[in-house]
Design an enzyme around this catalytic site. Sequence first.
Site, PDB file in Angstrom:
ATOM      1  N   HIS A  72       0.860  -1.191   0.000  1.00  0.00           N
ATOM      2  CA  HIS A  72       0.000   0.000   0.000  1.00  0.00           C
ATOM      3  C   HIS A  72       0.889   1.231   0.000  1.00  0.00           C
ATOM      4  O   HIS A  72       1.497   1.577   1.021  1.00  0.00           O
ATOM      5  CB  HIS A  72      -0.893  -0.032   1.244  1.00  0.00           C
ATOM      6  CG  HIS A  72      -1.875   1.088   1.359  1.00  0.00           C
ATOM      7  ND1 HIS A  72      -3.223   0.889   1.556  1.00  0.00           N
ATOM      8  CD2 HIS A  72      -1.717   2.434   1.324  1.00  0.00           C
ATOM      9  CE1 HIS A  72      -3.834   2.061   1.651  1.00  0.00           C
ATOM     10  NE2 HIS A  72      -2.931   3.016   1.514  1.00  0.00           N
ATOM     11  N   HIS A  74       1.566   5.319  -2.255  1.00  0.00           N
ATOM     12  CA  HIS A  74       0.964   6.389  -3.061  1.00  0.00           C
ATOM     13  C   HIS A  74       2.068   7.046  -3.882  1.00  0.00           C
ATOM     14  O   HIS A  74       2.577   8.122  -3.531  1.00  0.00           O
ATOM     15  CB  HIS A  74       0.281   7.416  -2.165  1.00  0.00           C
ATOM     16  CG  HIS A  74      -0.924   6.898  -1.445  1.00  0.00           C
ATOM     17  ND1 HIS A  74      -2.207   7.016  -1.946  1.00  0.00           N
ATOM     18  CD2 HIS A  74      -1.037   6.234  -0.263  1.00  0.00           C
ATOM     19  CE1 HIS A  74      -3.064   6.453  -1.097  1.00  0.00           C
ATOM     20  NE2 HIS A  74      -2.377   5.975  -0.063  1.00  0.00           N
ATOM     21  N   GLU A 228     -10.482   4.883   7.884  1.00  0.00           N
ATOM     22  CA  GLU A 228      -9.224   5.528   8.269  1.00  0.00           C
ATOM     23  C   GLU A 228      -9.545   6.690   9.210  1.00  0.00           C
ATOM     24  O   GLU A 228      -9.394   7.853   8.887  1.00  0.00           O
ATOM     25  CB  GLU A 228      -8.477   6.021   7.029  1.00  0.00           C
ATOM     26  CG  GLU A 228      -7.065   6.501   7.303  1.00  0.00           C
ATOM     27  CD  GLU A 228      -6.346   6.990   6.066  1.00  0.00           C
ATOM     28  OE1 GLU A 228      -5.233   7.499   6.226  1.00  0.00           O
ATOM     29  OE2 GLU A 228      -6.892   6.877   4.952  1.00  0.00           O
TER      30      GLU A 228
END
Length: 431
Positions: A72, A74, A228
């Site tokens: 995970h 970005h 989240e």
Amino acid sequence: MHAPTLLQRARLPRWLLPPSWPSAGSQPALADLHLANGRVQSVRPHQTLGEVSDECWDLNRALVLPGLVDAHTHLDKAFTLPRMGAVQPGLLGAIEAMMVDRRSWTEADVRERAGRALQWAYEAGVTHLRTHCDWWEPDAQPLAWSVLRELAEEWSGRITLERVSLIPLHLYADRATAQALAATVTRSGRGALLGGFVHSTNWDPQALRHLFEAAQQHGLNVDLHVDEELNPAACGLATTASIVQDMHFEGHVVCGHTCALAAQEEDAALATLDAVAATPITLVTLPITNLLLQDATTGRTPRLRGITLVKEARERGIPVLVASDNVQDPFCPVGSFDPLEALASGVTAAQLDAPFDRWSEALCRSDWLQRGPAKLPLQPGDSADLLLFTAANSWGFPSRSQPRLVLRGGHVISGPVPAAWVIGHSNQEVS
């Protein structure tokens, strides 16, 4: 340079070894790794050799792991923080700052930053990386999406790069739009997944169902940012598990963050995990970013850790991966695309025991990112992708894990070979 055909006296983690593996005191017996043509030939308990061979490194109890998985990240946002001003604390403040910065993005800008991130990950020993890509418009692909696809092709053979369309949940509220988004993701090629940002500020259970219906229709796996936040009323994960079960979803599902579990009453949180355990869902925890963003207020020390219930999940057989998440952007000012940094934060935040023998598995299981039978790494015929740690020990791991030798296909791509390992120095180049 190429590694020799034998790496002897390696200390492998207990999770990687069969139940019948012998012990030496309280630890697994040391291993001999036999390599051939850049692939693993066998992994066996160490045996004293009758003859000393030049085709051997004596690792002398050095820790060894398979290639790493960063499940995970970005890449589209990486390294944007230096050009920003003050960022308001917390998740929503980081999102606001990112929305302003993305207005000035160009393909060249994204390519340079994402390419730098991939190089850092490669040197750290990452073999499989999944990146999320912000997707805010229902009828237009984000600029970064095509750049990431090109990078996936360019890095093929070095890093398996998967791309997740990080789409806010409200864009799935209309069923036709959800189907159109899934169709666009499908057309973008191999390694693309349907994703969503599921939060109490955009909560819509029907939209979430539309997301899964669209993924099912187009044969896509799903990867979500879920709960989240530290709102105990958040129910994205519980609803996801229910939908996956009810519709017999045929793909694989990854749920990242799930911080709200830590804020809920224990009975409710454990009931959700029981439901997850009955589905093909993998959880991904992001300790560094969650510790920085959750319970964040200017001038106040955070009271809550913001990390999900990783121990309780593993007790139920739920696959749990640890990943880097954001790196040097408004969501997280630190990081280096080395998943071991994330594990180090998780060890202290979640008080994880036996980090090397137990929890290093959360950095190495690419099979947990797909639906199918479990497959441990370093099986005969697998590529000899290895991390050999020159300073760490199993008791303090992952402390002192930065000094490392990285092998890809049996070839040294990063780090110096300690002279003490090499047998027959005259026939080996030690860098």
